[in-house]
Motif scaffolding. Structure first.
Motif, PDB file in Angstrom:
ATOM      1  N   TYR A 234      50.016  51.321  43.570  1.00  0.00           N
ATOM      2  CA  TYR A 234      51.215  51.867  42.934  1.00  0.00           C
ATOM      3  C   TYR A 234      51.253  51.389  41.496  1.00  0.00           C
ATOM      4  N   LYS A 235      52.018  52.079  40.668  1.00  0.00           N
ATOM      5  CA  LYS A 235      52.183  51.630  39.300  1.00  0.00           C
ATOM      6  C   LYS A 235      52.938  50.313  39.295  1.00  0.00           C
ATOM      7  N   THR A 253      44.171  43.885  49.848  1.00  0.00           N
ATOM      8  CA  THR A 253      42.930  43.368  49.283  1.00  0.00           C
ATOM      9  C   THR A 253      42.934  43.590  47.780  1.00  0.00           C
ATOM     10  N   ASN A 254      42.416  42.634  47.035  1.00  0.00           N
ATOM     11  CA  ASN A 254      42.245  42.806  45.594  1.00  0.00           C
ATOM     12  C   ASN A 254      40.954  43.592  45.367  1.00  0.00           C
ATOM     13  N   PRO A 255      41.035  44.882  44.965  1.00  0.00           N
ATOM     14  CA  PRO A 255      39.837  45.718  44.845  1.00  0.00           C
ATOM     15  C   PRO A 255      39.057  45.521  43.548  1.00  0.00           C
ATOM     16  N   ILE A 256      39.322  44.428  42.869  1.00  0.00           N
ATOM     17  CA  ILE A 256      38.561  44.071  41.663  1.00  0.00           C
ATOM     18  C   ILE A 256      37.811  42.757  41.882  1.00  0.00           C
ATOM     19  N   THR A 257      38.518  41.746  42.381  1.00  0.00           N
ATOM     20  CA  THR A 257      37.874  40.436  42.586  1.00  0.00           C
ATOM     21  C   THR A 257      37.454  40.219  44.035  1.00  0.00           C
ATOM     22  N   TRP A 258      38.065  40.946  44.976  1.00  0.00           N
ATOM     23  CA  TRP A 258      37.741  40.873  46.405  1.00  0.00           C
ATOM     24  C   TRP A 258      38.006  39.492  47.000  1.00  0.00           C
ATOM     25  N   ASP A 259      38.933  38.763  46.409  1.00  0.00           N
ATOM     26  CA  ASP A 259      39.299  37.451  46.925  1.00  0.00           C
ATOM     27  C   ASP A 259      40.824  37.348  46.948  1.00  0.00           C
ATOM     28  N   ASN A 260      41.349  36.139  46.953  1.00  0.00           N
ATOM     29  CA  ASN A 260      42.797  35.953  47.051  1.00  0.00           C
ATOM     30  C   ASN A 260      43.510  35.945  45.697  1.00  0.00           C
ATOM     31  N   SER A 261      42.826  36.366  44.647  1.00  0.00           N
ATOM     32  CA  SER A 261      43.445  36.411  43.324  1.00  0.00           C
ATOM     33  C   SER A 261      44.662  37.332  43.330  1.00  0.00           C
ATOM     34  N   ILE A 262      45.735  36.865  42.743  1.00  0.00           N
ATOM     35  CA  ILE A 262      46.978  37.645  42.695  1.00  0.00           C
ATOM     36  C   ILE A 262      47.013  38.569  41.488  1.00  0.00           C
ATOM     37  N   GLU A 263      46.323  38.192  40.405  1.00  0.00           N
ATOM     38  CA  GLU A 263      46.303  39.007  39.194  1.00  0.00           C
ATOM     39  C   GLU A 263      44.887  39.091  38.644  1.00  0.00           C
ATOM     40  N   THR A 264      44.629  40.100  37.835  1.00  0.00           N
ATOM     41  CA  THR A 264      43.330  40.254  37.193  1.00  0.00           C
ATOM     42  C   THR A 264      43.516  40.485  35.698  1.00  0.00           C
ATOM     43  N   ILE A 279      32.622  56.614  33.325  1.00  0.00           N
ATOM     44  CA  ILE A 279      33.273  55.468  33.927  1.00  0.00           C
ATOM     45  C   ILE A 279      33.903  54.635  32.815  1.00  0.00           C
ATOM     46  N   TYR A 280      35.185  54.387  32.928  1.00  0.00           N
ATOM     47  CA  TYR A 280      35.928  53.643  31.919  1.00  0.00           C
ATOM     48  C   TYR A 280      36.194  52.234  32.434  1.00  0.00           C
ATOM     49  N   ASN A 281      35.495  51.264  31.856  1.00  0.00           N
ATOM     50  CA  ASN A 281      35.678  49.880  32.278  1.00  0.00           C
ATOM     51  C   ASN A 281      36.788  49.217  31.471  1.00  0.00           C
ATOM     52  N   GLU A 282      37.211  48.067  31.954  1.00  0.00           N
ATOM     53  CA  GLU A 282      38.318  47.333  31.321  1.00  0.00           C
ATOM     54  C   GLU A 282      39.496  48.271  31.056  1.00  0.00           C
ATOM     55  N   ALA A 283      39.805  49.089  32.061  1.00  0.00           N
ATOM     56  CA  ALA A 283      40.826  50.129  31.895  1.00  0.00           C
ATOM     57  C   ALA A 283      42.181  49.749  32.461  1.00  0.00           C
ATOM     58  N   LEU A 284      42.229  48.730  33.336  1.00  0.00           N
ATOM     59  CA  LEU A 284      43.503  48.392  33.955  1.00  0.00           C
ATOM     60  C   LEU A 284      43.500  46.956  34.468  1.00  0.00           C
ATOM     61  N   THR A 285      44.682  46.451  34.707  1.00  0.00           N
ATOM     62  CA  THR A 285      44.848  45.168  35.390  1.00  0.00           C
ATOM     63  C   THR A 285      45.699  45.420  36.621  1.00  0.00           C
ATOM     64  N   ILE A 286      45.592  44.526  37.594  1.00  0.00           N
ATOM     65  CA  ILE A 286      46.388  44.690  38.806  1.00  0.00           C
ATOM     66  C   ILE A 286      47.108  43.391  39.158  1.00  0.00           C
ATOM     67  N   GLN A 287      48.136  43.553  39.951  1.00  0.00           N
ATOM     68  CA  GLN A 287      48.900  42.429  40.475  1.00  0.00           C
ATOM     69  C   GLN A 287      49.162  42.701  41.957  1.00  0.00           C
ATOM     70  N   ILE A 288      48.938  41.706  42.787  1.00  0.00           N
ATOM     71  CA  ILE A 288      49.132  41.873  44.224  1.00  0.00           C
ATOM     72  C   ILE A 288      50.562  41.519  44.589  1.00  0.00           C
ATOM     73  N   THR A 289      51.241  42.427  45.273  1.00  0.00           N
ATOM     74  CA  THR A 289      52.577  42.155  45.777  1.00  0.00           C
ATOM     75  C   THR A 289      52.587  42.459  47.269  1.00  0.00           C
ATOM     76  N   ASP A 290      53.713  42.283  47.925  1.00  0.00           N
ATOM     77  CA  ASP A 290      53.770  42.461  49.367  1.00  0.00           C
ATOM     78  C   ASP A 290      53.519  43.917  49.764  1.00  0.00           C
ATOM     79  N   GLY A 291      52.339  44.171  50.285  1.00  0.00           N
ATOM     80  CA  GLY A 291      52.008  45.503  50.774  1.00  0.00           C
ATOM     81  C   GLY A 291      51.450  46.462  49.749  1.00  0.00           C
ATOM     82  N   LEU A 292      51.464  46.106  48.467  1.00  0.00           N
ATOM     83  CA  LEU A 292      51.000  47.020  47.428  1.00  0.00           C
ATOM     84  C   LEU A 292      50.108  46.312  46.411  1.00  0.00           C
TER      85      LEU A 292
END
Length: 339
Positions: A234-235, A253-264, A279-292
């Motif tokens: 989700y956004k 699951t963190n689909p960038i680091t594949w570990d327990n990292s909460i942010e990238t 393919i556009y690299n370095e295009a986004l960052t993610i944050q893991i929240t409950d269920g999303l």
């Protein structure tokens, strides 16, 4: 005119597949046996969207140049593609040309392609259930999904008998494809002999609990094998307008680091596959929240128009295409080195 064209292109980019945040009213009919499409015969190549012997040219651009050297297989089940409010069919026949074109040129090209350097890819056409089968599950939806799964199961049985030859397997699904892949994992792998051949299961786009299986475990490091990963995108800082709690407690699951990292960071993102094939690299960052998995608005052409979009469900795989590709290769090599 430009805005309309841009929005149309964006629709294609994101493979507009399934939207759990909307409760649109769909035309429907009773689920009747006489309306069921003809059952596919998976001993025939025509019942398969993809076999190692029938890759489309656009798919080949992402596949290994040495298909004969690949030692693993990939079994992929595509997501919900029939979302028309006017379509009263519960299930789509595998002879539907419009549906099949969408399977090959959207779902397969933008999703299954991420695994095409890790193994030989198998994708069955199946009598897919309409999107309303989720909303009207007790009014025909269950029967429609059971019918769709019966095809996926039959295809997998033929795959095991005719093609597998004891090779290790990556199982992949998205959205409705994950619904069916979870059932395949339970019927054929979980606590069974075939589990020894499981490299990994990538099953995003549907709520999956960590304890979904008895023996197949959630993988929490990039080199783990024999387990599963799952996520819903989700956004950042947004939730579904409705069913907000539906995702809570599900695997993220963190689909960038594949570990327990909460942010990238931006530098960690390996690449978003765009419909122009780039393919556009370095295009986004993610944050893991409950269920999303919360993602920033990715940096790519026409990103302005995506800024209005909150539900990134359709991009669960192609937003992290290169990240998934490299991780699938890593897990495959890990499995082969151990076995």
């Amino acid at each position: 005119m430009f805005v309309k064209k841009a929005i149309s292109v964006l629709y294609v980019i994101l493979i507009s597949l399934l939207c759990f945040s909307c409760r649109s009213t769909y035309k429907t009919q009773a689920f009747l046996q006489e309306n069921i499409p003809v059952k596919p015969d998976y001993t025939k190549e025509s019942s398969w969207a993809v076999l190692p012997t029938k890759y489309q040219e656009n798919f080949k651009t992402h596949a290994s140049n040495r298909l004969d050297t690949l030692q693993a297989d990939v079994f992929y089940v595509y997501p919900t593609l029939n979302t028309s409010k006017k379509d009263i069919r519960w299930n789509v026949p595998i002879t539907d040309k419009e549906q099949n074109n969408t399977v090959l040129n959207k779902a397969v090209l933008m999703q299954a392609s991420a695994f095409a350097t890790s193994g030989k890819v198998y994708v069955p056409f199946y009598r897919q259930a309409h999107i309303r089968s989720y909303r009207l599950f007790d009014k025909g939806g269950k029967e429609a999904q059971d019918l769709a799964y019966s095809d996926v199961k039959s295809a997998f049985e033929v795959y095991l008998k005719e093609y597998n030859k004891g090779r290790p397997i990556i199982m992949v699904g998205h959205s409705q494809g994950t619904t069916h892949t979870v059932r395949l994992l339970k019927d054929f792998f979980d606590g069974k002999e075939l589990q020894k051949q499981l490299i990994a299961a990538y099953i995003p786009g549907i709520r999956v609990k960590e304890n979904e299986f008895s023996s197949i475990k959630l993988m929490k490091s990039p080199t783990e094998i024999g387990g599963f990963v799952s996520w819903n995108t989700y956004k950042k800082n947004h939730y579904p307008k409705k069913d907000k709690d539906w995702y809570k407690g599900s695997v993220t699951t963190n689909p960038i680091t594949w570990d327990n990292s909460i942010e990238t960071t931006l530098k960690e993102h390996k690449g978003f596959l765009y419909t122009n094939g780039k393919i556009y690299n370095e295009a986004l960052t993610i944050q893991i929240t409950d269920g999303l998995v919360w993602s920033t608005n990715p940096k790519f052409p026409l990103r302005f128009f995506m800024s209005f979009l909150k539900n990134y469900h359709a991009g669960d795989i192609n937003l992290f295409w290169q990240d998934i590709k490299e991780n699938a290769e890593l897990r495959t090599n890990t499995w082969l080195n151990i076995n």
